[in-house]
Motif scaffolding. Structure first.
Motif, short mmCIF file in Angstrom:
data_model
loop_
_atom_site.label_atom_id
_atom_site.label_comp_id
_atom_site.label_asym_id
_atom_site.label_seq_id
_atom_site.Cartn_x
_atom_site.Cartn_y
_atom_site.Cartn_z
N GLU A 32 0.84 -1.14 -0.03
CA GLU A 32 0.09 -0.10 -0.16
C GLU A 32 0.82 1.29 0.11
O GLU A 32 2.02 1.37 0.88
CB GLU A 32 -0.85 0.11 1.27
N GLU A 34 1.99 5.00 1.03
CA GLU A 34 1.78 5.91 2.07
C GLU A 34 2.52 7.02 1.92
O GLU A 34 3.71 6.82 1.12
CB GLU A 34 2.40 5.05 3.35
N ARG A 41 7.85 10.65 11.44
CA ARG A 41 8.69 9.38 11.67
C ARG A 41 7.86 8.25 11.09
O ARG A 41 6.74 8.25 11.22
CB ARG A 41 8.87 9.01 13.45
N ARG A 44 9.67 3.65 14.55
CA ARG A 44 10.05 4.40 15.99
C ARG A 44 10.91 2.96 16.60
O ARG A 44 10.35 2.06 16.66
CB ARG A 44 8.90 4.76 16.68
N GLY A 46 12.11 0.57 18.98
CA GLY A 46 11.59 0.25 20.37
C GLY A 46 9.91 -0.04 20.38
O GLY A 46 9.40 -0.61 21.02
N PHE A 47 9.45 0.59 19.24
CA PHE A 47 7.92 0.30 19.22
C PHE A 47 7.60 -1.10 18.29
O PHE A 47 8.14 -1.28 17.07
CB PHE A 47 7.20 1.32 18.20
N SER A 48 6.69 -1.83 18.71
CA SER A 48 6.24 -3.05 17.95
C SER A 48 5.38 -2.91 16.82
O SER A 48 4.81 -1.71 16.62
CB SER A 48 5.53 -3.95 19.10
N GLY A 49 5.24 -4.02 15.82
CA GLY A 49 4.02 -3.73 15.10
C GLY A 49 4.38 -3.13 13.60
O GLY A 49 3.52 -2.65 13.05
N PRO A 105 2.55 -5.09 5.43
CA PRO A 105 2.26 -5.21 6.81
C PRO A 105 3.20 -6.51 7.35
O PRO A 105 3.48 -7.70 6.47
CB PRO A 105 0.72 -5.81 7.16
N ARG A 106 3.52 -6.45 8.65
CA ARG A 106 4.82 -7.56 8.85
C ARG A 106 4.10 -8.87 8.80
O ARG A 106 5.15 -9.63 8.55
CB ARG A 106 5.03 -7.08 10.60
N GLN A 108 2.92 -10.01 6.49
CA GLN A 108 2.71 -10.71 5.14
C GLN A 108 4.17 -10.91 4.42
O GLN A 108 4.48 -11.39 3.41
CB GLN A 108 1.84 -9.84 4.20
#
Lengths: 139, 473
Positions: A32, A34, A41, A44, A46-49, A105-106, A108
């Motif tokens: 997709e 973006e 940012r 990031r 230390g941020f998950s997902g 997305p992670r 996939q």
């Protein structure tokens, strides 16, 4: 950007050098688009997902603990290490200019790489080049 | 948006080219019912904020009598309202809350005013404003470039009555909600249905996102996987040609490569919609998503033209963190109605000098406050990992309730120390609260445990949060 523009851009990237037009069209629909403004940012530390990003236009900085370590531009990708190792990213990625990416997305990425072995090989080559550059820098 | 602005005392004009409220629902969706539910009987009182968790279609109001109007117009046949029921509740909301709107007014041109602000030329004259909020929806039919002959293919909006497809072989370009909606509606009529697009189907129940194809339209897919005769294919459409009485569609398989050719009676482009942006691109508004959405800041302001804001379904262009690939709920009422509340407060403070209340919360109450919001606040549930409930940490050691704000703003640009809580769905599909701590420039993410029955006011969650807020509570 419309699908045709994206396909044209993708066809110039080393990562997709082995893919035909139908495959590139599938990439342009699977990922997709973006858009990020300067200073925003994208990843990031230390941020998950987070997802897997491929830069179509613009430039971004790799920032670790507040220090810029390198820059990314058209054709570069990021986010794959965090996904493949199932860890949070170890760097911020920040847009230095208006930035357009395509994103997967992670959940996939692994399946997608397994379905496209030539892309997986090209990605591996790119990672090895990054590792070599980092080793040279350290020595 | 207009209701929220008025509540805050912000003077504004509301313009619409429609001749009354809810115009979209006079035509769409084609097969009558929405895909957003409103539960007439729910585990929350209809007058409460919490009820919004279960009622995805009502607009928000402070006055209890104006809340939760959607279920009162539904006939009980389904918990998805029919489009006339949706239209009726919107008309009722506008009448009962005395929304003032100039209907039948066409927005014709936009220009920047000196020294700042905008002039909107309309069919009823000029409007000058400090801030323009565009809420025109994803309302314009859109077809992709690069498919030869697609200009001859009727769009979703041109779909005719189901009986006109009787005993036909029908080909749908696109397999998101609009394609599946039409396919589902034509199951009793068509001889064969084929849905095709390059990307494999993403089902909401599998990818944990309301933006994917919804379960209520899954029947054509079941027909396909059980070999019932209808087809759901991964293919890039290359060319559509008219034949004597029908069409020939040429495509390339993607998940399974190969040349494909279809002789069909009808083709429908279920390829989605775009935002009618008028002349805003000329003004400098940058777009993305194949030129269909304006690029936006976390507070829904144009990324390139300050002072132009967006409301309604267009706010899906402010992407947020999109954790695990889950988009926001901003494409539908249940999500964007909360964006409107947050945007109105933001404009009040930043553009109109209105000081909003930030009630104090004692340190001893902060944990219960945050967990109560995680357990019951519909904005957090309907806008997962997108809107956050925020407590500012003040110099005197107490907290101030900063309300809801975009999570991306809190983690990237907020200038106060504090704590934010969200609801998030992870890769495994587990729903849990997430806590974000901001201490100076350092912002950290902490995931709390998922909870049985989505209840987070437990000893375990209190203990987790207490450890995180050590020194503050």
């Amino acid at each position: 950007m419309d699908t045709e523009e994206i396909v044209e851009i993708l066809s110039s990237f080393a990562l997709f050098a082995d893919l035909g037009r139908a495959d590139l069209q599938a990439v342009s629909h699977t990922f997709e688009e973006e858009s990020f403004s300067e200073g925003q940012r994208i990843l990031r530390q230390g941020f998950s997902g987070t997802g897997f990003y491929l830069i179509l236009q613009g430039e971004a900085a790799v920032v670790i603990d507040g220090h810029e370590r390198s820059r990314l531009a058209r054709g570069d990708f990021f986010g794959e290490i965090s996904i493949l190792l199932d860890e949070a990213p170890n760097a911020d990625i920040t847009a230095l200019t208006p930035l357009t990416c395509i994103v997967l997305p992670r959940d996939q990425l692994t399946e997608w790489l397994l379905s496209k072995p030539p892309v997986a090989l090209r990605m591996l080559q790119a990672e090895v080049r990054r590792l070599r550059a980092a080793s040279r820098w350290r020595s | 948006m207009s209701y929220c602005l008025r509540r805050l005392g912000i003077r504004h004009a509301l313009l619409s080219y429609d001749d009354g409220p809810g115009g979209m629902f006079r035509r769409f969706p084609i097969f009558q019912r929405l895909i957003t539910w409103s539960k007439p009987h729910a585990p929350a009182d209809k007058a409460s904020d919490q009820y919004g968790w279960y009622d995805w279609n009502s607009l928000l109001a402070e006055e209890p009598e104006h809340r939760s109007l959607a279920p009162s117009f539904m006939d009980g046949v389904s918990y998805f309202p029919a489009r006339h029921e949706m239209e009726e509740q919107l008309i009722a909301f506008a009448e009962r809350t005395a929304i003032e709107c100039r209907y039948g007014c066409r927005w014709e041109a936009t220009r920047q005013d000196e020294p700042d602000g905008f002039v909107l030329d309309t069919s009823d004259g000029e409007y000058r404003c400090d801030v323009a909020i565009i809420a025109t929806g994803m309302a314009e039919p859109w077809k992709p470039q690069g498919v030869e002959g697609i200009e001859h293919v009727p769009h979703y909006v041109d779909t005719t009555a189901p009986e006109t497809y009787k005993d036909q072989r029908v080909f749908f370009i696109g397999k998101r909600n609009s394609g599946f909606e039409l396919a589902d509606g034509l199951l009793p009529w068509a001889r064969q249905i084929i849905l095709a697009s390059p990307r494999p189907v993403r089902m909401s129940v599998l990818v944990h996102s309301s933006a994917a194809a919804r379960a209520r339209y899954i029947q054509p897919y079941e027909d396909h996987v059980l070999g019932g005769g209808n087809m759901v294919l991964d293919a890039a459409i290359e060319r559509v040609e008219r034949t004597g009485t029908g069409f020939q569609v040429h495509a390339q398989g993607t998940s399974r490569p190969g040349d494909l050719q279809f002789e069909v009676d009808s083709v429908v482009a279920a390829t989605g919609f775009t935002v009618p942006l008028g002349d805003l691109r000329k003004l400098g508004v940058k777009t993305f998503f194949q030129d269909r959405l304006p690029s936006q800041t976390p507070y829904w302001e144009s990324a390139t033209v300050p002072g132009i804001y967006f409301a309604g379904a267009i706010t899906q262009g402010s992407i947020g963190l999109k954790k695990y690939g889950h988009p926001s709920g901003s494409s539908a009422v249940h999500g964007f109605r909360y964006n409107a509340l947050v945007l109105a407060r933001h404009l009040a403070e930043t553009r109109f000098g209105i000081q909003l209340d930030r009630p104090h919360v004692k340190p001893a109450e902060a944990i219960d406050h945050l967990l109560a919001h995680a357990t019951r606040s519909p904005d957090l549930w309907n806008q997962q990992s997108y809107l956050a409930r925020v407590l500012d940490h003040l110099d005197d050691g107490s907290f101030a309730d900063a309300g809801s704000m975009p999570l991306a703003h809190f983690v990237d640009t907020y200038d106060q120390d504090g704590v934010a809580i969200t609801i998030e769905t992870d890769a495994a599909g587990d729903i849990h609260p997430a806590v974000y701590l901001r201490r100076g420039a350092d912002v950290s993410e902490h995931l709390l445990a998922p909870g049985h029955l989505h209840a987070y006011e437990t000893r375990e969650h209190r203990s987790q949060l207490s450890s995180l807020l050590q020194g503050w509570v």
